[in-house]
Design an enzyme around this catalytic site. Structure first.
Site, PDB file in Angstrom:
ATOM      1  N   GLY A 137      70.126 -70.015  -0.354  1.00 15.83           N
ATOM      2  CA  GLY A 137      69.400 -70.520  -1.534  1.00 15.83           C
ATOM      3  C   GLY A 137      67.898 -70.348  -1.461  1.00 15.83           C
ATOM      4  O   GLY A 137      67.154 -71.081  -2.099  1.00 15.83           O
TER       5      GLY A 137
ATOM      6  N   ALA B  20      75.190 -61.541  -0.604  1.00 14.91           N
ATOM      7  CA  ALA B  20      75.577 -60.804   0.606  1.00 14.91           C
ATOM      8  C   ALA B  20      76.910 -61.333   1.150  1.00 14.91           C
ATOM      9  O   ALA B  20      77.788 -60.554   1.551  1.00 14.91           O
ATOM     10  CB  ALA B  20      74.477 -60.918   1.664  1.00 14.91           C
TER      11      ALA B  20
ATOM     12  N   SER C 282      73.879 -65.600  -0.979  1.00 13.22           N
ATOM     13  CA  SER C 282      75.196 -65.783  -1.588  1.00 13.22           C
ATOM     14  C   SER C 282      75.782 -64.435  -1.986  1.00 13.22           C
ATOM     15  O   SER C 282      76.976 -64.181  -1.774  1.00 13.22           O
ATOM     16  CB  SER C 282      75.116 -66.731  -2.784  1.00 13.22           C
ATOM     17  OG  SER C 282      74.174 -66.257  -3.711  1.00 13.22           O
TER      18      SER C 282
ATOM     19  N   ASP D 214      71.552 -59.150  -7.793  1.00 11.27           N
ATOM     20  CA  ASP D 214      71.735 -59.422  -6.356  1.00 11.27           C
ATOM     21  C   ASP D 214      72.959 -58.703  -5.792  1.00 11.27           C
ATOM     22  O   ASP D 214      72.907 -58.117  -4.706  1.00 11.27           O
ATOM     23  CB  ASP D 214      71.957 -60.920  -6.126  1.00 11.27           C
ATOM     24  CG  ASP D 214      70.691 -61.720  -6.224  1.00 11.27           C
ATOM     25  OD1 ASP D 214      69.772 -61.272  -6.938  1.00 11.27           O
ATOM     26  OD2 ASP D 214      70.613 -62.789  -5.603  1.00 11.27           O
TER      27      ASP D 214
HETATM   28  O1  PMV Z   1      67.508 -66.944  -5.711  1.00 10.69           O
HETATM   29  P1  PMV Z   1      68.447 -65.797  -5.843  1.00 10.69           P
HETATM   30  O2  PMV Z   1      68.336 -64.802  -4.733  1.00 10.69           O
HETATM   31  O3  PMV Z   1      69.871 -66.238  -6.075  1.00 10.69           O
HETATM   32  O4  PMV Z   1      68.023 -64.996  -7.178  1.00 10.69           O
HETATM   33  C1  PMV Z   1      68.177 -65.546  -8.471  1.00 10.69           C
HETATM   34  C2  PMV Z   1      67.643 -64.577  -9.480  1.00 10.69           C
HETATM   35  C3  PMV Z   1      67.719 -65.032 -10.930  1.00 10.69           C
HETATM   36  O5  PMV Z   1      67.170 -63.974 -11.723  1.00 10.69           O
HETATM   37  C4  PMV Z   1      66.885 -66.280 -11.156  1.00 10.69           C
HETATM   38  C5  PMV Z   1      69.153 -65.304 -11.385  1.00 10.69           C
HETATM   39  C6  PMV Z   1      70.015 -64.049 -11.425  1.00 10.69           C
HETATM   40  O6  PMV Z   1      71.244 -64.186 -11.279  1.00 10.69           O
HETATM   41  O7  PMV Z   1      69.490 -62.939 -11.644  1.00 10.69           O
END
Ligand code: PMV
Length: 337
Positions: free
Chosen positions: A114, A122, A120, A164
């Site tokens: 987080g 990965a 998550s 991601d």
């Molecule tokens: O914090 P992370 O790595 O889960 O990235 C979230 C990125 C957002 O743009 C805020 C949400 C998404 O799913 O793209």
């Protein structure tokens, strides 16, 4: 036993705005989650993760994650850590047409949970790949990325982009705009990451931006302006030679765009005091640019700096628990054993 690893990522540009159809450019980094899967004779799932939560845990359940027994880990943390593994198991069972398949799963991660580094994604990518391989039904990368996205989408109640999961599957720098995902050829960029030891709640942060965007036209314009930054950054990257070190001019221009991107994310309410402190520490140490990465609220920043100054300075910054240089992971998901 099937062992698969997948990389985490930093956002060069575009988080949050990507949720509303603007483009984003995440870059995979050499920090990996490794998932080991062993099929079982029954339909139980046993998950062991020593480094996703502070003390680690192991939990076994039959059929549904709702049957999970109590373990000595706070429930929200356990849900966060196991939710993605459960979703990966569901996707693997569906892909391999094996609804009753059971697994012993162990997760080892170098990516804090987080914190904006895509832990998550990965875990989900490596988990689905390992489980489908273990069942003798390996997936091609496009299907793997798609299933990993669906797993994240389910766990995050529909608040997820493909950024991601696509980046972790393919590796390198990628461009994501809605359902359109491509790999970019970029030079190696000198990323430095600062981690405040905390985490943000992605669902809550995305909901906060959505609410601002719904209520104020200028917030919607801010989201669009982030899209403009991404388009500007992409054209800089497209003109660069992917096989040479990036020029100081390119790093300077990308850094300037990162600084503006951070300012706009901050305006949308997703930065925090510790993220801002680390961003300023990086800039004052001579970084060409710095911004938060991922959902925000706490977690990590990413800076561009070809020297050691930023990393050293972050290590002495009170709000920074850990600083490290992050190399681009050109390989995405990969079979380890
Ligand atoms: O914090 P992370 O790595 O889960 O990235 C979230 C990125 C957002 O743009 C805020 C949400 C998404 O799913 O793209």
């Amino acid at each position: 036993m099937t062992v698969v690893s997948a990389p985490g990522k930093v956002y060069l540009f575009g988080e949050h705005a990507v949720v509303y159809g603007e483009p984003a450019v995440p870059c995979a980094i050499e920090r990996r989650a490794t998932v080991t899967v062993e099929p079982r004779d029954d339909s139980h799932v046993r998950v062991e993760a020593q480094d996703l939560t502070l003390d680690g845990f192991a939990v076994e359940y039959a059929d549904s994650p709702d049957d999970r027994p109590d373990v000595d880990v706070p429930k929200p943390l356990l849900d966060a850590a196991t939710g993605y593994v459960d979703a990966a198991v569901e996707q693997a069972r569906e892909a391999a047409d094996a609804p009753d398949a059971g697994f012993d799963i162990s997760v080892d991660s170098e990516i804090p949970l987080g914190a904006g580094l895509g832990s998550s994604a990965a875990v989900v990518v490596a988990g689905i790949d390992a489980a489908t391989r273990a069942l003798g039904e390996p997936l091609d990368r496009r299907e793997l990325a798609d299933r990993a996205y669906r797993a994240e989408y389910d766990v995050q109640d529909g608040q997820a982009s493909r950024a991601d999961t696509f980046c972790s599957t393919m590796g390198g720098a990628v461009r994501v705009e809605g359902d359109d995902c491509t790999r970019l050829d970029t030079p190696e960029l000198p990323f430095v990451v600062g981690f405040d030891g905390g985490a943000g709640d992605t669902g809550q942060l995305v909901a906060g931006v959505r609410s601002l965007r719904d209520r104020y036209e200028f917030a919607a314009d801010t989201v669009e302006a982030i899209g403009d930054i991404v388009r500007e950054g992409e054209s800089l990257l497209a003109d660069a030679d992917p096989d040479s070190d990036p020029s100081a001019e390119l790093i300077g221009e990308l850094g300037e765009l990162m600084d503006i991107n951070h300012g706009l994310l901050s305006a949308l309410g997703v930065s925090s005091r510790s993220l801002d402190t680390m961003v300023w520490a990086a800039r004052e140490a001579g970084a060409d640019g710095a911004k938060l990465t991922g959902a925000g609220g706490g977690g990590c920043i990413v800076a561009l700096d070809a020297t050691d100054e930023t990393e050293t300075s972050l290590q002495y910054t009170t709000d920074c628990e850990q600083a490290f240089r992050a190399e681009l992971a050109t390989e995405g998901v990969r079979l380890e054993e």
